[in-house]
Design a protein around this motif. Structure first.
Motif, short mmCIF file in Angstrom:
data_model
loop_
_atom_site.label_atom_id
_atom_site.label_comp_id
_atom_site.label_asym_id
_atom_site.label_seq_id
_atom_site.Cartn_x
_atom_site.Cartn_y
_atom_site.Cartn_z
N ARG A 23 52.31 39.79 30.85
CA ARG A 23 53.14 40.93 30.42
C ARG A 23 52.30 42.18 30.23
NH1 ARG A 23 57.35 38.80 26.01
NH2 ARG A 23 58.37 40.76 26.54
N ALA A 24 51.09 42.02 29.70
CA ALA A 24 50.19 43.17 29.53
C ALA A 24 49.81 43.76 30.89
CB ALA A 24 48.94 42.77 28.76
N ALA A 25 49.54 42.91 31.87
CA ALA A 25 49.21 43.39 33.21
C ALA A 25 50.38 44.15 33.81
CB ALA A 25 48.82 42.22 34.11
N LEU A 26 51.59 43.64 33.61
CA LEU A 26 52.78 44.34 34.12
C LEU A 26 52.94 45.71 33.47
CD1 LEU A 26 55.29 41.35 34.20
CD2 LEU A 26 54.45 42.63 36.18
N GLU A 27 52.70 45.79 32.18
CA GLU A 27 52.86 47.05 31.46
C GLU A 27 51.75 48.06 31.81
OE1 GLU A 27 53.18 46.40 27.24
OE2 GLU A 27 54.81 44.95 27.50
N GLU A 28 50.51 47.58 31.87
CA GLU A 28 49.39 48.49 32.07
C GLU A 28 49.16 48.88 33.52
OE1 GLU A 28 45.81 47.37 30.00
OE2 GLU A 28 46.98 46.53 28.34
N LEU A 29 49.40 47.96 34.44
CA LEU A 29 49.09 48.22 35.85
C LEU A 29 50.32 48.57 36.68
CD1 LEU A 29 46.56 45.28 36.32
CD2 LEU A 29 46.06 47.68 35.81
N SER A 30 51.49 48.25 36.18
CA SER A 30 52.77 48.54 36.84
C SER A 30 52.85 48.06 38.29
CB SER A 30 53.07 50.03 36.78
OG SER A 30 53.13 50.47 35.46
N PRO A 31 52.47 46.81 38.55
CA PRO A 31 52.64 46.32 39.93
C PRO A 31 54.13 46.09 40.21
CG PRO A 31 52.00 44.52 38.52
CD PRO A 31 51.95 45.77 37.68
N ASP A 32 54.50 46.09 41.48
CA ASP A 32 55.88 45.78 41.85
C ASP A 32 56.16 44.30 41.61
OD1 ASP A 32 56.73 48.37 42.89
OD2 ASP A 32 55.19 48.01 44.41
N ARG A 33 55.14 43.49 41.77
CA ARG A 33 55.29 42.05 41.59
C ARG A 33 53.94 41.49 41.14
NH1 ARG A 33 59.50 39.32 41.05
NH2 ARG A 33 60.48 40.32 42.79
#
Length: 91
Positions: A23-33
């Motif tokens: 979840r932190a990676a999704l929030e900080e890096l904003s990848p599409d997937r």
């Protein structure tokens, strides 16, 4: 062009820390997937006998179900041998 992330590991057992990092990676890096790539066998723990692949995949689907932009990628299990990041990226 889509932005993707790879989050690999043995995830044996999968736990809240893994989900929090995803979840932190999704929030900080904003990848599409964000692809969750569980290793068949960890090259860092060669003596460890992992849980059966079907059970490990099922537990990952349950654990990461709350991450809408996460996808479990079972390709390392399909290779059926020790997993390395290079193999996953190449595939």
């Amino acid at each position: 062009m889509k932005r993707i992330g790879l989050f690999g590991g043995s995830f044996d057992p999968v736990h809240n820390g893994h989900v929090l990092r995803a979840r932190a990676a999704l929030e900080e890096l904003s990848p599409d997937r964000l692809f969750i790539v569980p290793a068949t066998r960890s090259p860092f723990q060669p003596e460890q006998q992992p849980a059966p692949p079907a059970a490990r995949l099922l537990l990952r689907h349950v654990a990461f179900a709350i991450c809408k932009d996460c996808q479990i990628d079972p390709q390392a299990f399909a290779r059926g041998r020790m997993s390395h990041s290079f193999d996953t990226i190449h595939a």
